[in-house]
Write a protein that holds these residues in place. Structure first.
Motif, PDB file in Angstrom:
ATOM      1  N   GLU A   1       0.830  -1.193   0.000  1.00  0.00           N
ATOM      2  CA  GLU A   1       0.000   0.000   0.000  1.00  0.00           C
ATOM      3  C   GLU A   1       0.864   1.242   0.000  1.00  0.00           C
ATOM      4  O   GLU A   1       0.618   2.197  -0.742  1.00  0.00           O
ATOM      5  CB  GLU A   1      -0.898   0.016   1.227  1.00  0.00           C
ATOM      6  CG  GLU A   1      -2.375  -0.027   0.857  1.00  0.00           C
ATOM      7  CD  GLU A   1      -3.233  -0.105   2.102  1.00  0.00           C
ATOM      8  OE1 GLU A   1      -4.046  -1.012   2.165  1.00  0.00           O
ATOM      9  OE2 GLU A   1      -3.066   0.733   2.994  1.00  0.00           O
ATOM     10  N   ILE A   2       1.898   1.163   0.836  1.00  0.00           N
ATOM     11  CA  ILE A   2       2.817   2.302   0.933  1.00  0.00           C
ATOM     12  C   ILE A   2       3.435   2.578  -0.425  1.00  0.00           C
ATOM     13  O   ILE A   2       3.510   3.715  -0.889  1.00  0.00           O
ATOM     14  CB  ILE A   2       3.893   2.033   1.996  1.00  0.00           C
ATOM     15  CG1 ILE A   2       3.282   2.175   3.395  1.00  0.00           C
ATOM     16  CG2 ILE A   2       5.080   2.978   1.831  1.00  0.00           C
ATOM     17  CD1 ILE A   2       4.125   1.599   4.494  1.00  0.00           C
ATOM     18  N   GLN A   3       3.835   1.468  -1.051  1.00  0.00           N
ATOM     19  CA  GLN A   3       4.455   1.602  -2.368  1.00  0.00           C
ATOM     20  C   GLN A   3       3.486   2.290  -3.324  1.00  0.00           C
ATOM     21  O   GLN A   3       3.834   3.241  -4.019  1.00  0.00           O
ATOM     22  CB  GLN A   3       4.773   0.199  -2.902  1.00  0.00           C
ATOM     23  CG  GLN A   3       5.801   0.185  -4.015  1.00  0.00           C
ATOM     24  CD  GLN A   3       7.190  -0.018  -3.434  1.00  0.00           C
ATOM     25  OE1 GLN A   3       7.318  -0.651  -2.389  1.00  0.00           O
ATOM     26  NE2 GLN A   3       8.204   0.524  -4.058  1.00  0.00           N
ATOM     27  N   GLN A   4       2.298   1.790  -3.293  1.00  0.00           N
ATOM     28  CA  GLN A   4       1.286   2.355  -4.175  1.00  0.00           C
ATOM     29  C   GLN A   4       1.097   3.830  -3.881  1.00  0.00           C
ATOM     30  O   GLN A   4       1.043   4.665  -4.798  1.00  0.00           O
ATOM     31  CB  GLN A   4      -0.044   1.620  -3.988  1.00  0.00           C
ATOM     32  CG  GLN A   4      -0.093   0.305  -4.761  1.00  0.00           C
ATOM     33  CD  GLN A   4      -1.357  -0.460  -4.464  1.00  0.00           C
ATOM     34  OE1 GLN A   4      -2.115  -0.089  -3.577  1.00  0.00           O
ATOM     35  NE2 GLN A   4      -1.554  -1.541  -5.181  1.00  0.00           N
ATOM     36  N   CYS A   5       1.010   4.088  -2.620  1.00  0.00           N
ATOM     37  CA  CYS A   5       0.811   5.490  -2.200  1.00  0.00           C
ATOM     38  C   CYS A   5       1.966   6.337  -2.697  1.00  0.00           C
ATOM     39  O   CYS A   5       1.778   7.449  -3.203  1.00  0.00           O
ATOM     40  CB  CYS A   5       0.706   5.589  -0.690  1.00  0.00           C
ATOM     41  SG  CYS A   5      -0.892   5.024  -0.112  1.00  0.00           S
ATOM     42  N   LYS A   6       3.171   5.775  -2.546  1.00  0.00           N
ATOM     43  CA  LYS A   6       4.359   6.520  -2.974  1.00  0.00           C
ATOM     44  C   LYS A   6       4.283   6.821  -4.459  1.00  0.00           C
ATOM     45  O   LYS A   6       4.555   7.938  -4.905  1.00  0.00           O
ATOM     46  CB  LYS A   6       5.613   5.700  -2.674  1.00  0.00           C
ATOM     47  CG  LYS A   6       6.199   6.011  -1.305  1.00  0.00           C
ATOM     48  CD  LYS A   6       7.466   5.213  -1.105  1.00  0.00           C
ATOM     49  CE  LYS A   6       7.984   5.412   0.289  1.00  0.00           C
ATOM     50  NZ  LYS A   6       9.059   4.472   0.585  1.00  0.00           N
ATOM     51  N   GLU A   7       3.896   5.795  -5.180  1.00  0.00           N
ATOM     52  CA  GLU A   7       3.787   5.977  -6.629  1.00  0.00           C
ATOM     53  C   GLU A   7       2.786   7.059  -6.951  1.00  0.00           C
ATOM     54  O   GLU A   7       3.034   7.950  -7.772  1.00  0.00           O
ATOM     55  CB  GLU A   7       3.367   4.654  -7.281  1.00  0.00           C
ATOM     56  CG  GLU A   7       4.570   3.805  -7.669  1.00  0.00           C
ATOM     57  CD  GLU A   7       4.141   2.429  -8.121  1.00  0.00           C
ATOM     58  OE1 GLU A   7       4.983   1.537  -8.057  1.00  0.00           O
ATOM     59  OE2 GLU A   7       2.979   2.270  -8.518  1.00  0.00           O
ATOM     60  N   MET A   8       1.685   6.923  -6.263  1.00  0.00           N
ATOM     61  CA  MET A   8       0.617   7.905  -6.450  1.00  0.00           C
ATOM     62  C   MET A   8       1.161   9.293  -6.180  1.00  0.00           C
ATOM     63  O   MET A   8       0.956  10.239  -6.959  1.00  0.00           O
ATOM     64  CB  MET A   8      -0.506   7.588  -5.469  1.00  0.00           C
ATOM     65  CG  MET A   8      -1.724   8.424  -5.681  1.00  0.00           C
ATOM     66  SD  MET A   8      -2.972   7.470  -6.481  1.00  0.00           S
ATOM     67  CE  MET A   8      -4.058   7.205  -5.107  1.00  0.00           C
ATOM     68  N   ILE A   9       1.875   9.413  -5.076  1.00  0.00           N
ATOM     69  CA  ILE A   9       2.430  10.713  -4.700  1.00  0.00           C
ATOM     70  C   ILE A   9       3.358  11.211  -5.778  1.00  0.00           C
ATOM     71  O   ILE A   9       3.331  12.377  -6.169  1.00  0.00           O
ATOM     72  CB  ILE A   9       3.162  10.610  -3.348  1.00  0.00           C
ATOM     73  CG1 ILE A   9       2.134  10.499  -2.220  1.00  0.00           C
ATOM     74  CG2 ILE A   9       4.070  11.804  -3.106  1.00  0.00           C
ATOM     75  CD1 ILE A   9       2.698   9.981  -0.930  1.00  0.00           C
ATOM     76  N   LYS A  10       4.154  10.260  -6.292  1.00  0.00           N
ATOM     77  CA  LYS A  10       5.118  10.642  -7.315  1.00  0.00           C
ATOM     78  C   LYS A  10       4.392  11.197  -8.534  1.00  0.00           C
ATOM     79  O   LYS A  10       4.736  12.256  -9.048  1.00  0.00           O
ATOM     80  CB  LYS A  10       5.948   9.413  -7.702  1.00  0.00           C
ATOM     81  CG  LYS A  10       7.437   9.748  -7.853  1.00  0.00           C
ATOM     82  CD  LYS A  10       8.202   8.500  -8.191  1.00  0.00           C
ATOM     83  CE  LYS A  10       9.056   8.024  -7.044  1.00  0.00           C
ATOM     84  NZ  LYS A  10       9.769   6.789  -7.312  1.00  0.00           N
ATOM     85  N   THR A  11       3.400  10.436  -8.944  1.00  0.00           N
ATOM     86  CA  THR A  11       2.662  10.887 -10.134  1.00  0.00           C
ATOM     87  C   THR A  11       2.008  12.226  -9.864  1.00  0.00           C
ATOM     88  O   THR A  11       2.027  13.128 -10.714  1.00  0.00           O
ATOM     89  CB  THR A  11       1.581   9.867 -10.539  1.00  0.00           C
ATOM     90  OG1 THR A  11       0.855   9.508  -9.373  1.00  0.00           O
ATOM     91  CG2 THR A  11       2.189   8.661 -11.190  1.00  0.00           C
ATOM     92  N   GLN A  12       1.477  12.326  -8.676  1.00  0.00           N
ATOM     93  CA  GLN A  12       0.837  13.596  -8.323  1.00  0.00           C
ATOM     94  C   GLN A  12       1.834  14.728  -8.348  1.00  0.00           C
ATOM     95  O   GLN A  12       1.569  15.815  -8.859  1.00  0.00           O
ATOM     96  CB  GLN A  12       0.209  13.492  -6.946  1.00  0.00           C
ATOM     97  CG  GLN A  12      -1.207  12.949  -7.033  1.00  0.00           C
ATOM     98  CD  GLN A  12      -1.819  12.740  -5.687  1.00  0.00           C
ATOM     99  OE1 GLN A  12      -1.123  12.853  -4.681  1.00  0.00           O
ATOM    100  NE2 GLN A  12      -3.094  12.442  -5.652  1.00  0.00           N
ATOM    101  N   GLN A  13       3.009  14.392  -7.812  1.00  0.00           N
ATOM    102  CA  GLN A  13       4.060  15.409  -7.788  1.00  0.00           C
ATOM    103  C   GLN A  13       4.388  15.831  -9.211  1.00  0.00           C
ATOM    104  O   GLN A  13       4.496  17.011  -9.515  1.00  0.00           O
ATOM    105  CB  GLN A  13       5.292  14.816  -7.147  1.00  0.00           C
ATOM    106  CG  GLN A  13       5.802  15.662  -6.001  1.00  0.00           C
ATOM    107  CD  GLN A  13       6.860  14.934  -5.235  1.00  0.00           C
ATOM    108  OE1 GLN A  13       7.228  13.811  -5.582  1.00  0.00           O
ATOM    109  NE2 GLN A  13       7.370  15.546  -4.212  1.00  0.00           N
ATOM    110  N   GLN A  14       4.517  14.807 -10.044  1.00  0.00           N
ATOM    111  CA  GLN A  14       4.840  15.103 -11.433  1.00  0.00           C
ATOM    112  C   GLN A  14       3.801  16.019 -12.021  1.00  0.00           C
ATOM    113  O   GLN A  14       4.104  17.045 -12.627  1.00  0.00           O
ATOM    114  CB  GLN A  14       4.882  13.799 -12.227  1.00  0.00           C
ATOM    115  CG  GLN A  14       6.302  13.255 -12.361  1.00  0.00           C
ATOM    116  CD  GLN A  14       6.309  12.012 -13.216  1.00  0.00           C
ATOM    117  OE1 GLN A  14       5.255  11.532 -13.609  1.00  0.00           O
ATOM    118  NE2 GLN A  14       7.473  11.484 -13.506  1.00  0.00           N
ATOM    119  N   LEU A  15       2.567  15.619 -11.808  1.00  0.00           N
ATOM    120  CA  LEU A  15       1.466  16.406 -12.352  1.00  0.00           C
ATOM    121  C   LEU A  15       1.524  17.826 -11.831  1.00  0.00           C
ATOM    122  O   LEU A  15       1.373  18.800 -12.576  1.00  0.00           O
ATOM    123  CB  LEU A  15       0.140  15.772 -11.961  1.00  0.00           C
ATOM    124  CG  LEU A  15      -0.282  14.597 -12.851  1.00  0.00           C
ATOM    125  CD1 LEU A  15      -1.473  13.909 -12.249  1.00  0.00           C
ATOM    126  CD2 LEU A  15      -0.613  15.100 -14.245  1.00  0.00           C
TER     127      LEU A  15
END
Lengths: 453, 618
Positions: free
Chosen positions: B393-407
């Motif tokens: 979940e953390i990983q997923q969240c991190k990814e999500m955060i990353k993508t969000q950051q990118q966006l």
């Protein structure tokens, strides 16, 4: 609640004797003394002119009748009807007359406040006090009757003189640090004197009996200041009502404000009970066709659901003495409650809880409140609005009572009997007594607030 | 650029030289004229030259002109036109060779010059265009400069206006302030004036009052009097005392005494009240303390037993204190030491309570933790699973955060700079392209797989069809046999032959082609040749589209083919199969459960069969 028959009265001159046994009332130039219980006429005195002022001596043995127009004061003895005393101020004129606390001296203020003459009934002696100040409340006797505080004006400065009432000796004389002293009042314990400045400046000074300035308090500047002042019966609090529509309560230890009661036009706190007077529908009149039609509609109290916005009047800004600010305030005899009236919300009486220092209840009448007075024995407030009803509030609830009788009895003023059992209701030219139920009866009469009548 | 620059330089210099020659030379020399002509234009040269020469040299002045030319040429450094004579007396002879040489050289020179001229002209053109361009640029820049200057002026103007406005506002503010000050001053002055006037009026009023007082009081107004029937006794029953000068002071003192007594009483009363209040508060405090002690002491037994705790000493201290305080229950002793003790002990207790509460808190948390541990012991695997899940979940969240950051960054970038965004967009496009490419290749692979699958599928279908046909034929033969059996043998024979021919009329037609062509073509021809038959077959024997179903017939077919000759067509096998009908029937039965989709798969047989059959061929 029972009512006596209606008696004639002039100039709203009707007083209970301090011992509570008698009731003095004036009809034109006659002074009538009745027994409170039976309302039988005990004595009837005839004065030389229309009576303008009547006052019982502290021991209830003498009655003073003042006829300012004639510059005359007549004193009557209750025990010796044949005894009489007439004091003539002559060309000096008379504007005020009062008893000294010992009931053996009469203090007359001459016209233009030239002097105060102290006439003794015991001796032939006459004393004069010069330079009394013409102001709202320039004379104040301490509750124990020992001292007289007098506001004076000399050389454009305010002074306060404290006299010993027993021999009229000047005890203390000090200048008050005020621009234009408006009033003085002793604390009920007789040790502190409150002196307040004219309404142009908010300033209240507290002096000890020996003339020391204990404290001075000023809430704000530039705006109109103090309008009314009241000591709590325990001398613990001094409530100061001012033109900004607030009551500030000072404590007797530090003489600092412990709370500030604003009088908002809207009440939104659900804890506060707002009694609203409402006219009763006249369905009962149908059953009684004989009922005289001019009678005013009966009214009852309803608990208004918060938020309630009270009816306010907009004061005329270009007139002197604007109808704003707290014009009347009074502590209940047990110190628990403070009743106030804000003059720009003339129909409402605010009742504050002094123990919790918050608003307790608000009564909104249909017409402007004329007068209110606390029961001397219990927390019970009688209110009149110039209509034919008398209103009584207590923590348990609120009642509106129609004064029975022929014609319209407009209650302009009222005063409690010493023991709180009866209430004198005064109209323009009549008065009647209103007997409240005894303890047992009271409980049935006062219903819980949500079923109040 | 440098190259042709130098060239132009030389050209220019030669030109200028020519010009200088032209201008300096007073007499009309042919060369100068020539050069002039050259300068004018190269096209009409020949004509001019011709006319010029005709004018220059006539029959009469050949000698002169030759000598002139010789002279001229020698001055230009050409060899003399005349032959080198041995003697002076001999007349100089015109050397034809030299003349020709000279001519040639001159022509070469001429050509060179023409070339140079051309170069120069082109350069000139180039330069002209450059010049034009530069001038254009210059004009544009000038315009720009002008516009920017105008803009600047406009801005300056605006700035000036704003400054002006600002100044005005400042002025206004100042004025207002001044006004306020003035008004305040006016109010103050008026107030003082008012007070002054009031005072004056009051003084006048006082004077009047005084005068009135004198007038009224000194007149011996008979009216001012009191008529009393008889004087009454004092309220306190005492007789009225006369004031004399002697007693005045004593009276005053007495009054003072009384006053102070009253004040003192009041203060005493207040003090008493305060004392009472204090006592009550103390009582409350004591009670609280007692309760605290009772609350704390049993719970603190354990830590005391540990003895190494620092709180232990405190507790003992505190208990001593408590004892002390209990001993001296004289709370009225409000001297400073007692107060200090009290406050100290209260503070200590408070600290203990606080620490205790904290400890309790810790314990509570520990208990919680322990509880968790117990659970863990019970089911470690669950715990691990849980942690894994959580990690995922953390990983997923991190990814999500990353993508969000990118966006977010993208958005930010768009907000701040368009260029960077376009660049970024390009980047993203590239990325996307790459991704698409990857996807594309994946897709392709999938497609290939699908293709393969389909091929195998079709192959199987073909086989099935073939086998079906074989079966049909078998059945026909079987029926025939049946029929023959029913009839007489002879009749049967003839009938059989007839029937056979009738039955296999189509196949007979096809057979030659089948034999001549490679085997892969067969299905095509078969479908072409006997469409009715195949469709009927498909209806009667629904083909099985699923691969699993296909496997069976295929294996059967392979078995079958291995048994038979490889190139044997179904029509031919039929003859063999007559004897093996039972086996064939069996596999046809196996293929039967397939669905109707066989019809559809049949359509694609022709196209896919070639590959499939090839495999079988070796």
């Amino acid at each position: 609640m029972n009512f006596s028959e209606v008696f004639k009265l002039s100039s709203q001159l009707c007083k209970f004797s301090p011992d509570g046994k008698y009731l003095a009332s004036c009809v034109q130039y006659r002074l009538v003394v009745r027994d409170v219980d039976t309302l039988q006429i005990l004595q009837l005195y005839t004065c030389l002119d229309q009576i303008q002022h009547v006052e019982w001596s502290a021991d209830s043995r003498f009655i003073l009748c003042a006829m300012y127009k004639r510059g005359l004061v007549q004193v009557w003895s209750l025990e010796q009807p044949e005894w009489h005393c007439k004091i003539d101020e002559g060309s000096a004129g008379l504007v005020a007359s009062c008893w000294s606390p010992d009931g053996r001296h009469v203090l007359n203020t001459t016209e233009f406040h030239l002097r105060i003459t102290v006439w003794s009934l015991c001796t032939k002696s006459v004393s004069y006090i010069k330079y009394p100040k013409a102001c709202q409340q320039g004379i104040s006797f301490s509750r124990d009757g020992r001292y007289l505080a007098l506001a004076e004006r000399r050389d454009c400065k305010d002074y306060v003189s404290i006299f010993v009432c027993s021999d009229w000796q000047l005890l203390r004389h000090f200048d008050a640090d005020t621009q234009d002293l408006a009033g003085i009042e002793w604390a009920p314990n007789g040790c502190v004197l409150a002196a307040w400045d004219t309404c142009l400046e908010y300033k209240i000074l507290l002096y000890s009996l020996d003339g020391r300035l204990l404290s001075a308090y000023c809430a704000y500047e530039w705006s109109l200041g103090i309008k009314s002042v009241a000591w709590s019966p325990s001398s613990q609090f001094l409530a100061v009502g001012s033109y900004d529509g607030k009551v500030r309560v000072l404590n007797h230890v530090t003489w600092k404000v412990i709370t500030e009661f604003g009088h908002p036009a809207t009440i939104s706190d659900p804890k506060i009970v707002v009694y609203k007077e409402a006219e009763k529908s006249l369905q009962r009149a149908l059953g009684r066709p004989a009922c005289p039609p001019p009678r005013a509609a009966e009214s009852k109290y309803e608990i208004a659901s918060v938020p309630v916005s009270l009816q306010t009047v907009k004061p005329a800004a270009d007139r002197a003495n604007p109808r704003v600010g707290v014009g009347a305030l009074a502590f209940s005899s047990d110190n628990y409650f403070l009743a106030t009236r804000n003059d720009n919300v003339p129909n409402a009486v605010w009742i504050w809880d002094i123990q919790k220092l918050r608003l307790f209840a608000v009564l909104e009448q249909l017409s402007p409140v004329r007068a209110f007075q606390w029961d001397p024995q219990q927390p019970r407030l009688a209110i009149c609005t110039g209509g034919s009803k008398v209103y009584v509030w207590s923590p348990a609830g609120c009642v509106s009572v129609q004064v029975p009788g022929e014609g319209d009895f407009q209650v302009l003023s009222l005063c409690w009997h010493l023991n709180g059992d009866s209430l004198a209701l005064l109209s323009k030219d009549h008065f009647c007594l209103c007997f409240l139920e005894t303890e047992a009866g009271v409980h049935t009469a006062f219903r819980p607030p949500d079923h109040c009548t | 650029m440098g190259d042709w620059m130098t060239i132009t330089d030389t050209g220019l210099s030669s030109e200028s030289k020519n010009i200088s020659q032209y201008t300096s030379e007073t007499k009309m020399s042919p060369s100068s004229l020539y050069s002039q002509q050259v300068l004018c234009s190269s096209i009409p040269l020949s004509k001019n030259v011709h006319s010029f020469f005709s004018a220059f040299c006539t029959e009469e002045n050949i000698e002169q002109s030759i000598s002139y030319l010789d002279q001229e040429l020698t001055t230009f450094g050409f060899p003399s036109l005349y032959e080198e004579s041995k003697g002076k007396e001999t007349k100089k002879e015109l050397n034809i060779v030299a003349v020709l040489n000279c001519m040639n050289e001159l022509l070469v020179l001429q050509r060179k010059n023409l070339l140079a001229q051309e170069n120069v002209e082109t350069q000139n053109l180039k330069l002209g265009s450059d010049m034009d361009h530069l001038q254009n640029c210059y004009a544009k820049l000038k315009e720009q400069l002008e516009t920017s200057r105008r803009e600047m002026i406009g801005l300056q103007e605006r700035d000036r206006q704003l400054q002006c406005k600002n100044r005005n506002l400042h002025q206004l503010l100042k004025n207002e302030k001044d006004e306020v000050q003035k008004l305040q001053n006016i109010i103050a002055s008026r107030a003082t004036q008012y007070n002054h006037d009031m005072k004056r009026k009051e003084r006048e009023y006082n004077k009047l009052k005084e005068r009135l007082h004198q007038l009224v009081m000194n007149k011996k107004d008979k009216k001012i009097a009191m008529e009393v029937l008889n004087y009454v006794g004092r309220a306190d029953g005492k007789r009225g005392s006369w004031r004399t000068g002697k007693s005045e002071a004593s009276f005053f003192l007495r009054n003072e005494d009384e006053m102070y007594k009253i004040l003192l009483n009041d203060y005493e009363y207040r003090q008493k009240q305060i004392l009472m209040e204090n006592a009550e508060l103390k009582k409350v405090l004591q009670q609280m303390k007692k309760e605290m002690i009772s609350l704390l002491s049993p719970q603190n037994q354990k830590p005391r037993e540990r003895a190494d705790d620092s709180t232990g000493t405190v507790i003992s201290d505190f208990e001593e204190d408590a004892g002390e305080l209990n001993r001296e229950s004289m709370w009225d002793l409000s001297c400073e030491t007692v107060r200090e003790q009290l406050t100290n002990s209260i503070r200590k207790q408070w600290r203990i309570l606080k620490s205790h509460v904290e400890k309790l808190d810790n314990q509570v948390s520990k208990v919680h933790l322990e509880g968790f541990n117990d659970e863990d012991v019970i089911s470690r695997q669950d715990h691990e699973q849980e942690t894994e899940k959580l990690e995922l979940e953390i990983q997923q969240c991190k990814e999500m955060i990353k993508t969000q950051q990118q966006l977010l960054q993208q958005q930010l970038a768009t907000a701040c700079d368009d260029d960077t965004t376009s660049l970024l967009r390009d980047c993203y496009l590239l990325e996307e392209k790459e991704r698409l490419k990857e996807e594309w290749s994946l897709f392709k692979e999938q497609k290939k797989n699908f293709e393969k699958e389909r091929r195998s599928f079709t192959e199987a279908a073909i086989r099935l069809g073939m086998e079906r046909k074989a079966f049909e034929e078998e059945r026909a033969s079987w029926l025939k046999q049946q029929f023959l059996n029913m009839t007489t043998f002879d009749h049967q024979n003839s009938e059989n032959g007839r029937l056979f021919s009738a039955f296999s009329g189509n196949s007979d037609q096809d057979n030659p082609t089948v034999h001549s062509r490679p085997r892969q073509k067969k299905p095509h021809t078969m479908s072409n040749g006997s469409p009715v038959c195949t469709s009927k077959l498909a209806k009667s024997l629904p083909a099985s589209p699923s691969t699993s179903d296909f496997c069976q017939p295929r294996s059967c077919v392979s078995e079958h083919s291995s048994v038979n000759v490889l190139n044997i067509a179904p029509e031919e096998t039929k003859l063999n199969q007559v004897g093996r009908e039972s086996a064939n029937q069996k596999w046809s039965m196996a293929s039967r459960p397939g669905s109707q989709e066989g019809c559809y798969s049949g359509c694609s047989w022709t196209y896919t069969s070639s590959h499939v059959e090839k495999d079988d061929l070796p």
